[in-house]
Scaffold this motif. Structure first.
Motif, PDB file in Angstrom:
ATOM      1  N   VAL A   1     -55.848 -59.569 -12.070  1.00  0.00           N
ATOM      2  CA  VAL A   1     -56.487 -58.687 -11.086  1.00  0.00           C
ATOM      3  C   VAL A   1     -56.411 -59.318  -9.698  1.00  0.00           C
ATOM      4  N   LEU A   2     -56.721 -60.603  -9.623  1.00  0.00           N
ATOM      5  CA  LEU A   2     -56.710 -61.283  -8.330  1.00  0.00           C
ATOM      6  C   LEU A   2     -55.288 -61.404  -7.781  1.00  0.00           C
ATOM      7  N   ASP A   3     -54.327 -61.620  -8.661  1.00  0.00           N
ATOM      8  CA  ASP A   3     -52.928 -61.649  -8.214  1.00  0.00           C
ATOM      9  C   ASP A   3     -52.530 -60.289  -7.642  1.00  0.00           C
ATOM     10  N   ALA A   4     -52.957 -59.222  -8.314  1.00  0.00           N
ATOM     11  CA  ALA A   4     -52.646 -57.875  -7.833  1.00  0.00           C
ATOM     12  C   ALA A   4     -53.355 -57.606  -6.506  1.00  0.00           C
ATOM     13  N   ALA A   5     -54.586 -58.084  -6.393  1.00  0.00           N
ATOM     14  CA  ALA A   5     -55.315 -57.914  -5.136  1.00  0.00           C
ATOM     15  C   ALA A   5     -54.587 -58.624  -3.998  1.00  0.00           C
ATOM     16  N   TYR A   6     -54.022 -59.783  -4.295  1.00  0.00           N
ATOM     17  CA  TYR A   6     -53.297 -60.524  -3.259  1.00  0.00           C
ATOM     18  C   TYR A   6     -52.048 -59.755  -2.823  1.00  0.00           C
ATOM     19  N   VAL A   7     -51.344 -59.171  -3.784  1.00  0.00           N
ATOM     20  CA  VAL A   7     -50.160 -58.369  -3.458  1.00  0.00           C
ATOM     21  C   VAL A   7     -50.552 -57.217  -2.534  1.00  0.00           C
TER      22      VAL A   7
ATOM     23  N   THR B   1     -57.282 -50.194  -1.684  1.00  0.00           N
ATOM     24  CA  THR B   1     -58.220 -49.473  -2.541  1.00  0.00           C
ATOM     25  C   THR B   1     -58.126 -50.021  -3.965  1.00  0.00           C
ATOM     26  N   MET B   2     -59.086 -49.651  -4.780  1.00  0.00           N
ATOM     27  CA  MET B   2     -59.031 -50.044  -6.188  1.00  0.00           C
ATOM     28  C   MET B   2     -57.834 -49.404  -6.876  1.00  0.00           C
ATOM     29  N   ASP B   3     -57.474 -48.223  -6.451  1.00  0.00           N
ATOM     30  CA  ASP B   3     -56.272 -47.588  -7.007  1.00  0.00           C
ATOM     31  C   ASP B   3     -55.035 -48.414  -6.707  1.00  0.00           C
ATOM     32  N   ASP B   4     -54.976 -48.999  -5.498  1.00  0.00           N
ATOM     33  CA  ASP B   4     -53.841 -49.850  -5.149  1.00  0.00           C
ATOM     34  C   ASP B   4     -53.763 -51.061  -6.078  1.00  0.00           C
ATOM     35  N   ILE B   5     -54.914 -51.680  -6.313  1.00  0.00           N
ATOM     36  CA  ILE B   5     -54.946 -52.866  -7.180  1.00  0.00           C
ATOM     37  C   ILE B   5     -54.537 -52.489  -8.599  1.00  0.00           C
ATOM     38  N   ALA B   6     -55.063 -51.374  -9.081  1.00  0.00           N
ATOM     39  CA  ALA B   6     -54.716 -50.918 -10.430  1.00  0.00           C
ATOM     40  C   ALA B   6     -53.229 -50.619 -10.539  1.00  0.00           C
ATOM     41  N   SER B   7     -52.681 -49.986  -9.513  1.00  0.00           N
ATOM     42  CA  SER B   7     -51.258 -49.657  -9.510  1.00  0.00           C
ATOM     43  C   SER B   7     -50.402 -50.918  -9.521  1.00  0.00           C
ATOM     44  N   ALA B   8     -50.812 -51.924  -8.750  1.00  0.00           N
ATOM     45  CA  ALA B   8     -50.064 -53.180  -8.711  1.00  0.00           C
ATOM     46  C   ALA B   8     -50.091 -53.881 -10.064  1.00  0.00           C
ATOM     47  N   MET B   9     -51.165 -53.686 -10.824  1.00  0.00           N
ATOM     48  CA  MET B   9     -51.259 -54.272 -12.164  1.00  0.00           C
ATOM     49  C   MET B   9     -50.564 -53.413 -13.211  1.00  0.00           C
ATOM     50  N   GLY B  10     -50.391 -52.131 -12.916  1.00  0.00           N
ATOM     51  CA  GLY B  10     -49.824 -51.223 -13.903  1.00  0.00           C
ATOM     52  C   GLY B  10     -50.845 -50.775 -14.927  1.00  0.00           C
ATOM     53  N   VAL B  11     -52.128 -50.689 -14.512  1.00  0.00           N
ATOM     54  CA  VAL B  11     -53.193 -50.258 -15.417  1.00  0.00           C
ATOM     55  C   VAL B  11     -54.017 -49.188 -14.713  1.00  0.00           C
ATOM     56  N   SER B  12     -54.999 -48.660 -15.419  1.00  0.00           N
ATOM     57  CA  SER B  12     -55.886 -47.661 -14.826  1.00  0.00           C
ATOM     58  C   SER B  12     -56.954 -48.343 -13.982  1.00  0.00           C
TER      59      SER B  12
END
Length: 206
Positions: free
Chosen positions: A9-15, A26-37
């Protein structure tokens, strides 16, 4: 493992931070970067603010661990240990600044989300430096009579200046050596003798 997923999650937040900055992510951005909901991300953080605060904490904790290791290397000359503490701060700042114009936001001590983390990190580094200068008796040895706390503040000011210098990484060693020469009244490469190099527990005192 939950810890592994939190790191993801933190890696995705950094991206996302590198792309959009803190405010626009947004949280949607973080979720999208992780490939999860988005709901999956909420299992590990309370929201976007929590994710960025945890991210800032992780980065500063890693840098502080590096600084503590450098300060605690009792077999090394004091000057080398001081340079190691300063390098931990400089490398964190330059690494973040180099990844994106947005990532430097994680270093802002005035930021609402993580300013206290940044401030505490600088304070911890100052404590390490004060402990090193105190153990090395630099206050008595400095021609100008600089006290350990003053010496620590001077060193941190040097790093702050190098953080924005184009060639700051390369300049740290010669700049620190020149500064320590002034504080010690003799070349920094002689610090192993001039600083006594007796066994101490400087890092534990911080």
């Amino acid at each position: 493992m939950p810890g592994d997923r939190l790191d993801e999650v933190l890696d995705a937040a950094y991206v996302c931070l590198t792309r959009y900055g803190v405010r626009r992510t947004t949280m949607d951005d973080i979720a999208s970067a992780m490939g999860v909901s988005r709901s999956a991300v909420y299992q590990y953080v309370h929201g976007k603010d929590d994710a960025f605060r945890r991210l800032a904490g992780r980065l500063h904790e890693r840098a502080l661990l590096r600084a503590r290791r450098a300060a605690g290397a009792e077999d090394a000359p004091y000057a080398e240990r001081v340079r190691g503490v300063l390098a931990a701060k400089l490398d964190l700042a330059r690494g973040l600044a180099g990844d994106s114009p947005h990532t430097a936001e994680l270093l802002d001590e005035k930021a609402r989300l993580f300013g206290d983390i940044c401030h505490a990190f600088t304070g911890d580094l100052r404590g390490l430096l004060i402990a090193l200068f105190t153990a090395a008796d630099t206050g008595a040895r400095s021609p100008a009579g600089v006290e350990p706390a003053e010496a620590a503040d001077i060193c941190l000011a040097l790093v702050a200046g190098l953080e924005s210098a184009p060639d700051g990484g390369r300049l740290l060693a010669p700049a620190a050596d020149a500064l320590l020469t002034g504080l010690l009244g003799r070349p920094a490469d002689a610090a192993g003798e001039s600083w006594g190099c007796r066994p101490d527990h400087a890092a534990d005192a911080a």
